[in-house]
Structures are given as structure tokens and as C-alpha cells.
Design a protein around this motif. Structure first.
Motif, PDB file in Angstrom:
ATOM      1  N   LEU A  87      42.775 -18.757 -43.787  1.00 52.42           N
ATOM      2  CA  LEU A  87      41.746 -19.798 -43.813  1.00 52.42           C
ATOM      3  C   LEU A  87      40.724 -19.657 -42.684  1.00 52.42           C
ATOM      4  N   LEU A  88      41.000 -18.785 -41.734  1.00 53.96           N
ATOM      5  CA  LEU A  88      40.117 -18.632 -40.577  1.00 53.96           C
ATOM      6  C   LEU A  88      38.950 -17.706 -40.878  1.00 53.96           C
ATOM      7  N   LYS A  89      37.769 -18.085 -40.426  1.00 50.65           N
ATOM      8  CA  LYS A  89      36.597 -17.230 -40.555  1.00 50.65           C
ATOM      9  C   LYS A  89      36.338 -16.497 -39.241  1.00 50.65           C
ATOM     10  N   GLN A  90      35.601 -15.422 -39.332  1.00 52.82           N
ATOM     11  CA  GLN A  90      35.288 -14.650 -38.138  1.00 52.82           C
ATOM     12  C   GLN A  90      34.268 -15.366 -37.256  1.00 52.82           C
ATOM     13  N   SER A  91      33.390 -16.153 -37.880  1.00 55.85           N
ATOM     14  CA  SER A  91      32.355 -16.843 -37.093  1.00 55.85           C
ATOM     15  C   SER A  91      33.004 -17.849 -36.153  1.00 55.85           C
ATOM     16  N   SER A  92      32.595 -17.830 -34.897  1.00 58.42           N
ATOM     17  CA  SER A  92      33.199 -18.702 -33.902  1.00 58.42           C
ATOM     18  C   SER A  92      32.763 -20.143 -34.136  1.00 58.42           C
ATOM     19  N   PHE A  93      33.690 -21.068 -33.943  1.00 54.55           N
ATOM     20  CA  PHE A  93      33.425 -22.481 -34.176  1.00 54.55           C
ATOM     21  C   PHE A  93      32.906 -23.118 -32.894  1.00 54.55           C
ATOM     22  N   ASN A  94      31.803 -23.837 -33.013  1.00 53.74           N
ATOM     23  CA  ASN A  94      31.219 -24.533 -31.861  1.00 53.74           C
ATOM     24  C   ASN A  94      30.587 -25.821 -32.377  1.00 53.74           C
ATOM     25  N   VAL A  95      31.129 -26.952 -31.945  1.00 55.99           N
ATOM     26  CA  VAL A  95      30.645 -28.235 -32.480  1.00 55.99           C
ATOM     27  C   VAL A  95      29.175 -28.458 -32.165  1.00 55.99           C
ATOM     28  N   ASP A  96      28.681 -27.871 -31.086  1.00 54.41           N
ATOM     29  CA  ASP A  96      27.273 -28.075 -30.705  1.00 54.41           C
ATOM     30  C   ASP A  96      26.314 -27.359 -31.639  1.00 54.41           C
ATOM     31  N   ASN A  97      26.833 -26.371 -32.383  1.00 56.16           N
ATOM     32  CA  ASN A  97      25.973 -25.590 -33.276  1.00 56.16           C
ATOM     33  C   ASN A  97      25.951 -26.117 -34.708  1.00 56.16           C
ATOM     34  N   ILE A  98      26.791 -27.080 -35.021  1.00 52.40           N
ATOM     35  CA  ILE A  98      26.893 -27.586 -36.391  1.00 52.40           C
ATOM     36  C   ILE A  98      25.690 -28.464 -36.720  1.00 52.40           C
ATOM     37  N   THR A  99      25.137 -28.243 -37.899  1.00 59.47           N
ATOM     38  CA  THR A  99      23.981 -29.022 -38.352  1.00 59.47           C
ATOM     39  C   THR A  99      24.285 -29.655 -39.711  1.00 59.47           C
ATOM     40  N   ALA A 100      23.353 -30.457 -40.191  1.00 58.14           N
ATOM     41  CA  ALA A 100      23.502 -31.132 -41.487  1.00 58.14           C
ATOM     42  C   ALA A 100      23.494 -30.140 -42.648  1.00 58.14           C
ATOM     43  N   HIS A 101      23.079 -28.917 -42.393  1.00 57.68           N
ATOM     44  CA  HIS A 101      23.032 -27.905 -43.462  1.00 57.68           C
ATOM     45  C   HIS A 101      24.355 -27.160 -43.597  1.00 57.68           C
ATOM     46  N   ASP A 102      25.299 -27.388 -42.681  1.00 60.72           N
ATOM     47  CA  ASP A 102      26.532 -26.610 -42.658  1.00 60.72           C
ATOM     48  C   ASP A 102      27.634 -27.244 -43.497  1.00 60.72           C
ATOM     49  N   LYS A 103      28.537 -26.374 -43.939  1.00 61.45           N
ATOM     50  CA  LYS A 103      29.731 -26.801 -44.678  1.00 61.45           C
ATOM     51  C   LYS A 103      30.948 -26.358 -43.873  1.00 61.45           C
ATOM     52  N   VAL A 104      31.833 -27.305 -43.561  1.00 58.02           N
ATOM     53  CA  VAL A 104      32.959 -27.036 -42.660  1.00 58.02           C
ATOM     54  C   VAL A 104      34.281 -27.296 -43.385  1.00 58.02           C
ATOM     55  N   LEU A 105      35.204 -26.354 -43.250  1.00 59.14           N
ATOM     56  CA  LEU A 105      36.562 -26.523 -43.770  1.00 59.14           C
ATOM     57  C   LEU A 105      37.491 -26.843 -42.600  1.00 59.14           C
ATOM     58  N   VAL A 106      38.122 -28.011 -42.638  1.00 58.89           N
ATOM     59  CA  VAL A 106      39.130 -28.393 -41.655  1.00 58.89           C
ATOM     60  C   VAL A 106      40.480 -28.312 -42.357  1.00 58.89           C
ATOM     61  N   PHE A 107      41.440 -27.626 -41.741  1.00 64.04           N
ATOM     62  CA  PHE A 107      42.721 -27.459 -42.427  1.00 64.04           C
ATOM     63  C   PHE A 107      43.910 -27.900 -41.567  1.00 64.04           C
ATOM     64  N   GLN A 108      44.902 -28.424 -42.246  1.00 72.09           N
ATOM     65  CA  GLN A 108      46.178 -28.787 -41.625  1.00 72.09           C
ATOM     66  C   GLN A 108      46.990 -27.520 -41.438  1.00 72.09           C
ATOM     67  N   GLU A 109      47.706 -27.422 -40.308  1.00 72.95           N
ATOM     68  CA  GLU A 109      48.534 -26.232 -40.120  1.00 72.95           C
ATOM     69  C   GLU A 109      49.993 -26.546 -39.879  1.00 72.95           C
ATOM     70  N   GLN A 110      50.301 -27.773 -39.454  1.00 71.25           N
ATOM     71  CA  GLN A 110      51.708 -28.093 -39.179  1.00 71.25           C
ATOM     72  C   GLN A 110      52.094 -29.377 -39.905  1.00 71.25           C
ATOM     73  N   GLY A 111      52.854 -30.264 -39.274  1.00 66.20           N
ATOM     74  CA  GLY A 111      53.391 -31.426 -39.966  1.00 66.20           C
ATOM     75  C   GLY A 111      52.369 -32.518 -40.204  1.00 66.20           C
ATOM     76  N   LEU A 112      52.792 -33.512 -41.002  1.00 69.46           N
ATOM     77  CA  LEU A 112      51.910 -34.623 -41.321  1.00 69.46           C
ATOM     78  C   LEU A 112      51.578 -35.441 -40.078  1.00 69.46           C
ATOM     79  N   GLY A 113      52.537 -35.599 -39.162  1.00 66.98           N
ATOM     80  CA  GLY A 113      52.276 -36.333 -37.933  1.00 66.98           C
ATOM     81  C   GLY A 113      51.136 -35.729 -37.141  1.00 66.98           C
ATOM     82  N   ASP A 114      51.073 -34.389 -37.100  1.00 70.48           N
ATOM     83  CA  ASP A 114      49.979 -33.705 -36.396  1.00 70.48           C
ATOM     84  C   ASP A 114      48.641 -34.020 -37.052  1.00 70.48           C
ATOM     85  N   LEU A 115      48.625 -34.014 -38.385  1.00 73.61           N
ATOM     86  CA  LEU A 115      47.389 -34.319 -39.095  1.00 73.61           C
ATOM     87  C   LEU A 115      46.952 -35.756 -38.835  1.00 73.61           C
TER      88      LEU A 115
END
Length: 358
Positions: A87-115
Motif C-alpha cells: 500500500l506504500l507509495k514511493q512519493s514521500s508523504f508531507n502534510v504541508d505539501n497536500i492540496t485540495a487537488h490531491d487524493k490520499v489513501l490512509v490505511f490501517q496496519e494493526q489492531g482496531l484500537g490503534d485505528l
């Protein structure tokens, strides 16, 4: 002793230092454990370096050094056994670079409590006006979880997908990020922990003198035997509090506890809506370190959380309070495997509360 002997023969024995760090951590010797992690990081074996940096990250967070901890915690993404690399992309993630034109995938990786704990960062991400999809881990309860999360997170995410069930193409997204990486990217410190998502509508009637009780977590968790109470512990706790009516918050009925007169049990099935409704009806909640703590704490319910001698990294070492959930009070083992002390402390607190109400 064997590991210390091995290190005595070779001070920079990386594998021995890494394993000894785990032993020290289990014994609550966190500073010694961090020291051994740092020595293990001098290894020439990349896998030992990755594992020991990741291990140090969790220990630093446990020590409430969030800056170092969450940075080192990111090393888990490089581990050979990290299961969400697809699920990981090569492009580095930086919240300061995100704009209204972007599409972001957020994924769970461990238990429900973590999510549940780290979903609090989704409103911050949504404030960037990007399009957000959330991909949860597939389980036997996925359908229930999707329904629950859609109700409570629908304001912040466009779609909720199930990994390895729904079609997920990471190339359709500008960025992908684990929900557990968001504390790092939002530069979380003790002073700026965002508030939790409230997991209930708060529309339920409060029933005084009912105390919610959760005594074990998922048996699939490798640490469940250490974090969960035994049947005898539950029996004694209920017996020590005969004037308190306990409502079980376990998803399954426990026949071995059917004889306890002041323990109400309900077969909750698999829906989070049902257990959340029960939590809301309780005056307070007593729980081991499982998803119930996050549901109850997220709702601002007075919650007493029981911790094993070596607590999970998110709860800190000694404090009775936590920045993650202001309504939670921590009750900790003072000796390895001994639940009697924290349960006795809770019993005394329940008696104080009972007397104040009366």
C-alpha cells in the motif's frame, strides 16, 4: 544471564543486545533497554538495525519522548515482515505539501484500537481539503467495522475500503500513509495531542451504579495473556465489590462467570454500535488495554484502564493520566503478573465514588 554473558564476551554482539533490550523492556528497565537498542544499531546486519531502531522508537514513546519516538517508529515500514508494503507509495508523504487537488489513501496496519486512537488525525488531514479514502484491515468483523466507521468518520473520508477484499490501486492516489504514521507527520508532542474522535452520539440514558467491565482483549493479540485478567481475577474483583453492578463489555458470553450475581452478561455479537451503546449507559468503565479503552476514552467516559507491568508504548511508564484521553485513569501492575494491586486500588476508588453518590 545468558545474553549478558554473550555481551560480556563481545560487547557489540548486535543480536544479543537486541534480544536483551526486549528482556529489559519486559522488566520495566526502559533506559537499559534503550541503551541496548542503540548498541544493536551498530550492527552490520540491516535487519537488526531496522528492528532495533523500531524497538527504540516504541521505548522512546513509552518514555514520552515523542519527537525521537515517532521518528524512530517509522523504521517499522522498512522491516522485512511489514505486511502493508503493497500500500506504500514511493512519493514521500508531507502534510504541508497536500492540496485540495490531491487524493490520499490512509490505511490501517494493526489492531482496531490503534485505528480508533489515531483516527483523531483524520480531521487535521481533511482540513487540507484533499480527498481521503480509508482502508481497514480485513477481519471477520469487517462489515460491522465499515458501518461503524462510516457513521463516525464520514465527515472526513470519502470511502472506507477493506484491504484484500475491495480493489485498491495505490497508483490512483497521490499519497498513501499508515494511520499510525500520522502522529509523526503532524509533529506530535505532549503539548499538542489532538482530541479523540467521539465514538458515540451521546444519546443514551446514563444508568448510575452500572460499571462497564472488560477483562480480556482479542486472543489473536500476541500480548493478550499478559494484558488480560484471568477468570479468578474477575471473580475476586466482583466479589470485592458486592454493591456494584458490573456490565460485561466482552463481545462474547463467558459461561465460566455465569454464577456471579453482580455481573450482567450480554452476547454483544460483533457490532461496535452495540458495545458503544452499552458503554454510554455505564457510569464508568473498567477495562484492560484493548479497544474498549479507546471507545470509552474517546467518548470522554470516566475509564479505569488496567496495565500489565510492561505497558504498551502509548500509555507511558508511571503516570496515572494520559494526554491521549483526559478521562482515562491508568492503574498499573507493581509486580510482574500481579493484578491484585491495581484491582484493589480500583475497588477502593469505586467505594469512594459509591459513598459520594449515597
Amino acid at each position: 544471564i545468558v545474553l549478558e554473558h554473550a555481551i560480556g564476551l563481545s560487547f557489540y554482539n548486535a543480536l544479543a543486545n537486541k534480544n536483551l533490550a526486549s528482556v529489559y523492556a519486559a522488566l520495566g528497565l526502559i533506559d537499559k533497554a534503550i541503551e541496548k537498542c542503540k548498541l544493536a544499531q551498530l550492527s552490520t546486519d540491516p535487519s537488526i538495525i531496522v528492528d532495533s531502531v523500531y524497538q527504540e522508537g516504541m521505548l522512546q514513546i513509552l518514555n514520552e519522548n515523542y519527537a525521537k519516538g515517532f521518528r524512530a517508529h517509522e523504521m517499522r515500514l522498512q522491516a522485512a515482515n511489514y505486511t502493508q508494503k503493497w500500500l506504500l507509495k514511493q512519493s514521500s508523504f508531507n502534510v504541508d505539501n497536500i492540496t485540495a487537488h490531491d487524493k490520499v489513501l490512509v490505511f490501517q496496519e494493526q489492531g482496531l484500537g490503534d485505528l480508533l486512537q489515531f483516527a483523531r488525525y483524520l480531521p487535521l488531514l481533511a482540513a487540507k481539503k484533499a480527498s481521503i479514502d480509508l482502508a481497514i484491515v480485513k477481519s471477520e468483523h469487517s462489515d460491522s467495522y465499515v458501518t461503524f466507521l462510516r457513521e463516525h468518520l464520514g465527515t472526513y473520508v470519502d470511502k472506507i475500503l477493506v484491504q484484500k477484499e475491495d480493489k485498491i490501486n495505490k497508483e490512483e492516489y497521490d499519497y498513501s500513509v499508515s494511520v499510525m504514521s500520522l502522529p509523526f507527520y503532524f509533529k506530535t508532542r505532549q503539548s499538542n495531542v489532538p482530541p479523540s474522535i467521539p465514538w458515540s452520539s451521546n444519546s443514551y440514558n446514563l444508568v448510575f451504579d452500572i460499571v462497564g467491565l472488560c477483562w480480556h482483549g482479542s486472543k489473536h493479540n500476541l500480548n493478550d495473556s499478559a494484558r488480560s485478567l484471568k477468570i479468578a481475577d474477575v471473580e475476586k474483583f466482583c466479589s470485592d465489590n458486592p454493591n456494584v453492578v458490573f456490565q460485561s463489555l466482552q463481545l462474547e458470553y463467558e459461561p465460566q462467570l455465569a454464577h456471579i450475581p453482580n455481573l450482567l452478561q450480554t452476547n454483544l455479537g460483533t457490532t461496535l454500535e452495540t458495545v458503544t451503546a452499552l458503554i454510554e449507559k455505564c457510569e464508568l468503565v473498567v477495562t484492560v488495554d484493548t479497544m474498549i479503552a479507546h471507545l470509552s476514552g474517546g467518548n470522554g467516559k470516566t475509564t479505569y484502564v488496567l496495565h500489565s507491568y510492561s505497558p504498551d508504548w502509548r500509555w507511558g511508564l508511571n503516570s496515572s493520566r494520559t494526554k491521549w484521553y483526559p478521562s482515562i485513569t491508568n492503574f498499573r501492575q507493581s509486580e510482574l503478573g500481579d493484578w491484585n494491586t491495581p484491582l484493589s486500588d480500583i475497588s477502593r476508588q469505586l467505594k469512594v465514588l459509591k459513598n459520594n453518590v449515597d
